[in-house]
Write an enzyme that holds these catalytic residues in place. Structure first.
Site, PDB file in Angstrom:
ATOM      1  CG  HIS A 149     -19.695  -5.444   6.655  1.00 39.61           C
ATOM      2  ND1 HIS A 149     -19.573  -6.512   5.798  1.00 39.61           N
ATOM      3  CD2 HIS A 149     -20.343  -5.905   7.759  1.00 39.61           C
ATOM      4  CE1 HIS A 149     -20.121  -7.584   6.348  1.00 39.61           C
ATOM      5  NE2 HIS A 149     -20.602  -7.247   7.531  1.00 39.61           N
ATOM      6  CD  GLN A 163     -34.210   3.163  17.560  1.00 39.04           C
ATOM      7  OE1 GLN A 163     -33.377   2.276  17.770  1.00 39.04           O
ATOM      8  NE2 GLN A 163     -35.330   2.941  16.909  1.00 39.04           N
ATOM      9  NE  ARG A 167     -28.629  -4.990   6.867  1.00 36.68           N
ATOM     10  CZ  ARG A 167     -29.345  -5.939   7.448  1.00 36.68           C
ATOM     11  NH1 ARG A 167     -30.349  -6.503   6.801  1.00 36.68           N
ATOM     12  NH2 ARG A 167     -29.047  -6.369   8.659  1.00 36.68           N
ATOM     13  CB  SER A 171     -36.303   6.354  24.787  1.00 35.23           C
ATOM     14  OG  SER A 171     -37.042   5.607  25.735  1.00 35.23           O
ATOM     15  NE  ARG A 204     -11.892  -3.594   8.200  1.00 35.04           N
ATOM     16  CZ  ARG A 204     -11.064  -4.366   8.881  1.00 35.04           C
ATOM     17  NH1 ARG A 204     -10.837  -4.124  10.158  1.00 35.04           N
ATOM     18  NH2 ARG A 204     -10.454  -5.365   8.297  1.00 35.04           N
ATOM     19  CG  ASN A 215     -15.304   2.095  11.486  1.00 34.11           C
ATOM     20  OD1 ASN A 215     -15.410   1.449  10.436  1.00 34.11           O
ATOM     21  ND2 ASN A 215     -15.122   1.509  12.673  1.00 34.11           N
ATOM     22  CD  GLU A 265     -34.106  -5.610   8.217  1.00 34.09           C
ATOM     23  OE1 GLU A 265     -33.581  -4.892   7.360  1.00 34.09           O
ATOM     24  OE2 GLU A 265     -34.951  -6.493   7.952  1.00 34.09           O
ATOM     25  CG  LEU A 266     -28.949   0.851  11.437  1.00 33.17           C
ATOM     26  CD1 LEU A 266     -28.284   0.671  10.072  1.00 33.17           C
ATOM     27  CD2 LEU A 266     -29.518   2.255  11.564  1.00 33.17           C
ATOM     28  NE  ARG A 310     -28.597  -9.307  14.731  1.00 34.68           N
ATOM     29  CZ  ARG A 310     -29.051 -10.466  14.259  1.00 34.68           C
ATOM     30  NH1 ARG A 310     -30.288 -10.564  13.856  1.00 34.68           N
ATOM     31  NH2 ARG A 310     -28.274 -11.535  14.209  1.00 34.68           N
TER      32      ARG A 310
HETATM   33  C1  FAD Z   1     -30.333  -9.963   3.473  1.00 34.85           C
HETATM   34  C2  FAD Z   1     -30.161 -10.210   4.952  1.00 34.85           C
HETATM   35  C3  FAD Z   1     -31.001 -11.081   5.612  1.00 34.85           C
HETATM   36  C4  FAD Z   1     -30.862 -11.294   6.979  1.00 34.85           C
HETATM   37  N1  FAD Z   1     -31.714 -12.146   7.633  1.00 34.85           N
HETATM   38  C5  FAD Z   1     -31.597 -12.357   8.958  1.00 34.85           C
HETATM   39  C6  FAD Z   1     -32.481 -13.217   9.664  1.00 34.85           C
HETATM   40  O1  FAD Z   1     -33.390 -13.789   9.096  1.00 34.85           O
HETATM   41  N2  FAD Z   1     -32.312 -13.381  11.004  1.00 34.85           N
HETATM   42  C7  FAD Z   1     -31.307 -12.777  11.684  1.00 34.85           C
HETATM   43  O2  FAD Z   1     -31.184 -12.972  12.890  1.00 34.85           O
HETATM   44  N3  FAD Z   1     -30.450 -11.947  11.047  1.00 34.85           N
HETATM   45  C8  FAD Z   1     -30.560 -11.729   9.713  1.00 34.85           C
HETATM   46  N4  FAD Z   1     -29.702 -10.870   9.081  1.00 34.85           N
HETATM   47  C9  FAD Z   1     -28.672 -10.202   9.872  1.00 34.85           C
HETATM   48  C10 FAD Z   1     -27.274 -10.846   9.673  1.00 34.85           C
HETATM   49  O3  FAD Z   1     -27.249 -12.169  10.160  1.00 34.85           O
HETATM   50  C11 FAD Z   1     -26.216 -10.038  10.407  1.00 34.85           C
HETATM   51  O4  FAD Z   1     -26.466 -10.083  11.802  1.00 34.85           O
HETATM   52  C12 FAD Z   1     -26.215  -8.585  10.003  1.00 34.85           C
HETATM   53  O5  FAD Z   1     -26.277  -8.474   8.600  1.00 34.85           O
HETATM   54  C13 FAD Z   1     -24.969  -7.891  10.548  1.00 34.85           C
HETATM   55  O6  FAD Z   1     -23.841  -8.271   9.809  1.00 34.85           O
HETATM   56  P1  FAD Z   1     -22.498  -8.817  10.509  1.00 34.85           P
HETATM   57  O7  FAD Z   1     -22.738 -10.070  11.246  1.00 34.85           O
HETATM   58  O8  FAD Z   1     -21.501  -8.881   9.398  1.00 34.85           O
HETATM   59  O9  FAD Z   1     -22.229  -7.776  11.650  1.00 34.85           O
HETATM   60  P2  FAD Z   1     -21.327  -6.510  11.820  1.00 34.85           P
HETATM   61  O10 FAD Z   1     -21.597  -5.910  13.123  1.00 34.85           O
HETATM   62  O11 FAD Z   1     -21.533  -5.637  10.621  1.00 34.85           O
HETATM   63  O12 FAD Z   1     -19.913  -7.146  11.918  1.00 34.85           O
HETATM   64  C14 FAD Z   1     -18.868  -6.905  11.009  1.00 34.85           C
HETATM   65  C15 FAD Z   1     -18.013  -8.162  10.913  1.00 34.85           C
HETATM   66  O13 FAD Z   1     -17.373  -8.403  12.162  1.00 34.85           O
HETATM   67  C16 FAD Z   1     -17.267  -9.828  12.363  1.00 34.85           C
HETATM   68  N5  FAD Z   1     -18.031 -10.220  13.556  1.00 34.85           N
HETATM   69  C17 FAD Z   1     -19.097  -9.587  14.082  1.00 34.85           C
HETATM   70  N6  FAD Z   1     -19.529 -10.206  15.182  1.00 34.85           N
HETATM   71  C18 FAD Z   1     -18.718 -11.256  15.348  1.00 34.85           C
HETATM   72  C19 FAD Z   1     -18.663 -12.298  16.302  1.00 34.85           C
HETATM   73  N7  FAD Z   1     -19.518 -12.363  17.309  1.00 34.85           N
HETATM   74  N8  FAD Z   1     -17.720 -13.234  16.182  1.00 34.85           N
HETATM   75  C20 FAD Z   1     -16.820 -13.182  15.167  1.00 34.85           C
HETATM   76  N9  FAD Z   1     -16.820 -12.223  14.216  1.00 34.85           N
HETATM   77  C21 FAD Z   1     -17.747 -11.269  14.318  1.00 34.85           C
HETATM   78  C22 FAD Z   1     -17.850 -10.497  11.150  1.00 34.85           C
HETATM   79  O14 FAD Z   1     -16.811 -10.760  10.219  1.00 34.85           O
HETATM   80  C23 FAD Z   1     -18.786  -9.450  10.615  1.00 34.85           C
HETATM   81  O15 FAD Z   1     -19.087  -9.598   9.255  1.00 34.85           O
HETATM   82  C24 FAD Z   1     -29.819 -10.641   7.709  1.00 34.85           C
HETATM   83  C25 FAD Z   1     -28.972  -9.766   7.012  1.00 34.85           C
HETATM   84  C26 FAD Z   1     -29.127  -9.533   5.661  1.00 34.85           C
HETATM   85  C27 FAD Z   1     -28.202  -8.568   4.957  1.00 34.85           C
END
Ligand code: FAD
Length: 257
Positions: A201, A107, A206, A109, A197, A195, A95-96, A98
């Site tokens: 977020h 991390q 989380r 290996s 910011r 960072n 999850e992290l 993402r």
């Molecule tokens: C409660 C919860 C449940 C979730 N369930 C699932 C699930 O079932 N399946 C799953 O796959 N994921 C799931 N996620 C993950 C979620 O979809 C996001 O991938 C994750 O939370 C990262 O957040 P972020 O997209 O804001 O990414 P960050 O990397 O934190 O990006 C920061 C910001 O940058 C912008 N950004 C990032 N990437 C792009 C891009 N490609 N294009 C345009 N703007 C961008 C967005 O504004 C984004 O908010 C879940 C998250 C949470 C908190």
């Protein structure tokens, strides 16, 4: 915290000060105050508007509040904090990762490292919900998977060595194949840098009831330690206990600056 989750701040941004040749020998008394990360953020913001010396300039304390109010969040992207984290599950790190924007991860290996004796980072909900008898059943299952891991790894390694694959490559390939048998709660460690910011977020996403309790617990600890490093950009959060009794939820009037 789950029994062996450990979180430590190991590094954060050092601000070397505003160069006198650019802004003069002394700055107004009420500017450039606070933690190093916040002073860098202040410098970044003031550089945008040349606002160290304007007649009505804001003092540092109100300056940081202003950045959050107007959502001028990009300036908070300059300052980082690094955490060394261990005893969390690979479920959590899945999850992290993402949160890619504004973060860096290195991390452990599971191809390079031998996981045959590794522990399990049990989910905090299991720790609350299970009785002693259930734990002994789980321990038995873990012992069996560790044994299976060792057998599979050995078989794969023997096969590859017979084919003439180099020993180090054979070991990595064998571990890569055998690790599939291990639970996704396998304990792992990493350095996570974010960072300010990005950190805000991630905390907002989380540290809430909808998030998985293990990452919520981790981020709660990250929050408390980060707040010591850079209170100016983390003290606007209020926290309330999570509904499941594991960790806490954070809320702020300034989401996703
Ligand atoms: C409660 C919860 C449940 C979730 N369930 C699932 C699930 O079932 N399946 C799953 O796959 N994921 C799931 N996620 C993950 C979620 O979809 C996001 O991938 C994750 O939370 C990262 O957040 P972020 O997209 O804001 O990414 P960050 O990397 O934190 O990006 C920061 C910001 O940058 C912008 N950004 C990032 N990437 C792009 C891009 N490609 N294009 C345009 N703007 C961008 C967005 O504004 C984004 O908010 C879940 C998250 C949470 C908190």
């Amino acid at each position: 915290m789950p029994h062996n989750m450990v979180v430590r701040v190991v590094a954060y941004t050092q601000f070397l000060g505003v160069p006198p040749e650019m802004y003069g020998e002394t700055l107004p008394d009420d500017t450039d105050h606070g933690s190093d990360p916040a002073r860098l953020i202040e410098c970044a913001g003031r550089e945008c508007y040349d606002s160290y010396r304007t007649e009505k300039h804001r003092a540092s304390e109100t300056y940081h509040q202003h950045i959050k109010e107007v959502g001028h969040g990009s300036v908070t992207g300059h300052a980082t904090i690094s955490f060394l984290i261990s005893g969390i599950s690979r479920n959590l790190t899945h999850e992290l990762v993402r949160h890619g924007i504004g973060t860096a991860i290195s991390q452990r290996s599971s191809r390079y490292c031998d996981e045959s004796q590794s522990t399990i980072a049990w989910h905090p909900l299991l720790e609350k919900a299970l009785e002693e008898a259930d734990w002994s059943m789980l321990d038995g299952l873990v012992n069996s998977t560790q044994l299976a891991y060792q057998v599979l790894m050995q078989r794969c390694q023997d096969y590859l060595l017979k084919r003439g694959v180099k020993p180090l490559d054979a070991k990595k390939q064998a571990r890569g194949a055998a690790r599939g048998i291990l639970p996704t709660a396998l304990s792992t460690g990493l350095i996570w840098t974010a960072n300010i910011r990005a950190l805000r977020h991630v905390l907002e996403q989380r540290c809430c009831d909808a998030a998985d309790a293990e990452i919520r617990l981790l981020m709660g600890e990250v929050y408390l330690q980060a707040k010591e490093v850079c209170p100016e950009y983390l003290d606007d959060y209020e926290y309330t206990p999570a509904a499941d009794g594991i960790g806490f939820c954070l809320s702020t009037p300034f989401r996703k600056i």
